[in-house]
Scaffold this active site. Structure first.
Site, mmCIF file in Angstrom:
data_model
loop_
_atom_site.group_PDB
_atom_site.id
_atom_site.type_symbol
_atom_site.label_atom_id
_atom_site.label_comp_id
_atom_site.label_asym_id
_atom_site.label_seq_id
_atom_site.Cartn_x
_atom_site.Cartn_y
_atom_site.Cartn_z
ATOM 1 N N SER A 172 0.826 -1.212 0.000
ATOM 2 C CA SER A 172 0.000 0.000 0.000
ATOM 3 C C SER A 172 0.863 1.267 0.000
ATOM 4 O O SER A 172 1.970 1.284 0.531
ATOM 5 C CB SER A 172 -0.922 0.015 1.218
ATOM 6 O OG SER A 172 -1.834 -1.059 1.182
ATOM 7 N N GLU A 225 -3.142 -16.629 3.211
ATOM 8 C CA GLU A 225 -3.759 -17.073 4.464
ATOM 9 C C GLU A 225 -5.264 -16.840 4.472
ATOM 10 O O GLU A 225 -5.885 -16.813 5.512
ATOM 11 C CB GLU A 225 -3.120 -16.345 5.658
ATOM 12 C CG GLU A 225 -2.991 -14.831 5.498
ATOM 13 C CD GLU A 225 -4.275 -14.060 5.673
ATOM 14 O OE1 GLU A 225 -5.046 -14.382 6.596
ATOM 15 O OE2 GLU A 225 -4.506 -13.143 4.888
ATOM 16 N N SER A 245 -12.076 -3.387 2.586
ATOM 17 C CA SER A 245 -13.179 -2.811 3.345
ATOM 18 C C SER A 245 -14.458 -3.609 3.157
ATOM 19 O O SER A 245 -14.587 -4.430 2.236
ATOM 20 C CB SER A 245 -13.415 -1.356 2.909
ATOM 21 O OG SER A 245 -13.919 -1.320 1.585
ATOM 22 N N GLU A 280 -17.194 -2.560 2.036
ATOM 23 C CA GLU A 280 -17.765 -2.237 0.728
ATOM 24 C C GLU A 280 -17.119 -3.084 -0.375
ATOM 25 O O GLU A 280 -17.797 -3.574 -1.287
ATOM 26 C CB GLU A 280 -17.578 -0.745 0.432
ATOM 27 C CG GLU A 280 -18.412 0.186 1.308
ATOM 28 C CD GLU A 280 -17.853 0.332 2.727
ATOM 29 O OE1 GLU A 280 -18.581 0.844 3.590
ATOM 30 O OE2 GLU A 280 -16.686 -0.050 2.955
#
Length: 397
Positions: A125, A240, A368, A370
């Site tokens: 990120s 994972e 998230s 969403e």
């Protein structure tokens, strides 16, 4: 098979009765204590063969079936042992990616060091590239036998303590964004690397930001070919998927007694509204565990679908918020006081304000709510994709 699993469960339970850290929550209230506990507990598990049950069978304790892994994780949750936060990225993301994409030389060099306690973090990120990793801008320019890297990474779990980093960089701007990404292995002690912890509102420093200023990484430390980073990263992100949420769901179920004790301690045992809400929560926790169990059953049977893990993630994150919210409400004013957090204590420590704030992070981390709903809608239910340009300015045609 059932008898074998019962035997394994008893074996793990007996071992934990002797070796599980005692009163570790009360002792893990400082960064130094957290690091010492994490390292010593991982070393203990590695020696006993319980640290990496998901690794291939030629490694200590490896070669366990998914059903056997589930038993081990459930017993760790039942015994309320420390979660292996410091070594999580190492044993799952780093190891799994190396097993799949690493050369023999890379495997022989890095895998044993992970089992010896070397810490890895993930450098994916960036400030402008979170959910859309293909938009990352950290640049790597090849010069002979090295890549020279400049840029910044964000939200790197345990990055301030790590020795190595799984680094996704851009080596080309030609074609689609994904085609220009390359995957490198970064030594965080290399010149030009700066890792700074990110202080969170509840007092934890679980994440770090990493700055790269003309950092040289040998071409020999590349996984896959140049421009193949997107494919390698997908292996990392799926390493994972689901199993961790199964363990976390079991830990949440095992922590329901904390709310029960809180109800009794605050004299709310005759409060019909509180008992109703507690009953609803207990049912949701059980349902979340059942969803996680079904996910694992599908995977074992070879029937896992794209989006199944998103169902587990969504169920867990929403139930966790209800769990911590109820504890905070029943605890009253005292539960809202600031108290030192339990480093590595999970999301149901009984420090209700810190747990409540931390629970909201789980509706974002790993995708998230969403994003999970979109995956479920599009990949499982076959609904049409959400239009990219859904917003139309007022007055536009």
């Amino acid at each position: 098979m059932s008898e074998a699993l019962d035997s394994l469960r008893q074996e793990v339970r007996d071992w934990l009765a002797i070796h599980a850290p005692k009163d570790w929550r009360g002792q893990s209230t400082s960064e130094a204590a957290f690091l010492e506990l994490q390292r010593s507990w991982f070393a203990t598990l590695a020696k006993a063969g319980y640290a990496v049950p998901h690794w291939p069978e030629n490694w200590p304790g490896g070669g366990r079936s998914l059903a056997q892994q589930k038993v081990i994780y459930e017993e760790f949750a039942r015994a309320d042992t420390p979660r292996l936060l410091l070594s999580f990225m190492s044993t799952y993301h780093a190891a799994s990616t190396l097993f799949e994409w690493g050369s023999e030389e890379q495997k022989q060099r890095y895998i044993p060091r992970i089992l010896e306690g070397e810490i890895w973090c993930q450098g994916f990120s960036e400030p402008g590239a979170g959910s859309d990793l293909a938009a990352l801008r950290t640049r790597a320019e090849r010069k002979g036998d090295v890549y020279v890297v400049n840029g910044q990474k964000l939200w790197s779990t345990m990055g301030q303590f790590a020795d190595q980093c799984l680094l996704l960089v851009r080596t080309s701007s030609e074609g689609v964004k994904q085609a220009g990404l390359t995957y490198l292995l970064l030594d965080l002690k290399a010149p030009g690397v700066t890792a700074r912890p990110i202080h969170q509102i509840h007092g934890d420093e679980e994440f770090a930001e990493i700055f790269l200023d003309n950092v040289e990484i040998p071409v020999a430390d590349r996984l896959g070919e140049e421009g193949q980073g997107w494919a390698v990263a997908q292996s990392t992100l799926s390493s994972e998927r689901g199993l961790t949420l199964l363990e976390l769901s079991a830990r949440m179920r095992g922590a329901l007694w904390r709310i029960g004790d809180l109800i009794r301690a605050n004299g709310r045992g005759e409060d019909a509204g509180v008992l109703r809400d507690f009953g609803r929560l207990a049912s949701k926790v059980d349902a979340t565990c059942a969803v996680a169990d079904q996910f694992l059953a599908n995977r074992i049977a070879g029937e896992e679908r794209v989006g199944d893990a998103s169902i587990v993630k969504l169920a867990y994150s929403r139930t966790l918020r209800e769990f911590t919210s109820l504890g905070l409400r029943i605890g009253g004013l005292e539960a809202q006081y600031h108290a030192p957090i339990t480093f590595g204590g999970g999301m149901e420590t009984g420090n209700w304000m810190a747990d409540f704030m931390n629970s909201y992070a789980w509706t974002i981390a790993g995708g998230s709510d969403e994003v999970q709903r979109n995956i479920i809608a599009e990949r499982l239910l076959g609904m049409p994709r959400e239009p990219k340009n859904w917003f139309v300015k007022e007055g536009a045609a």
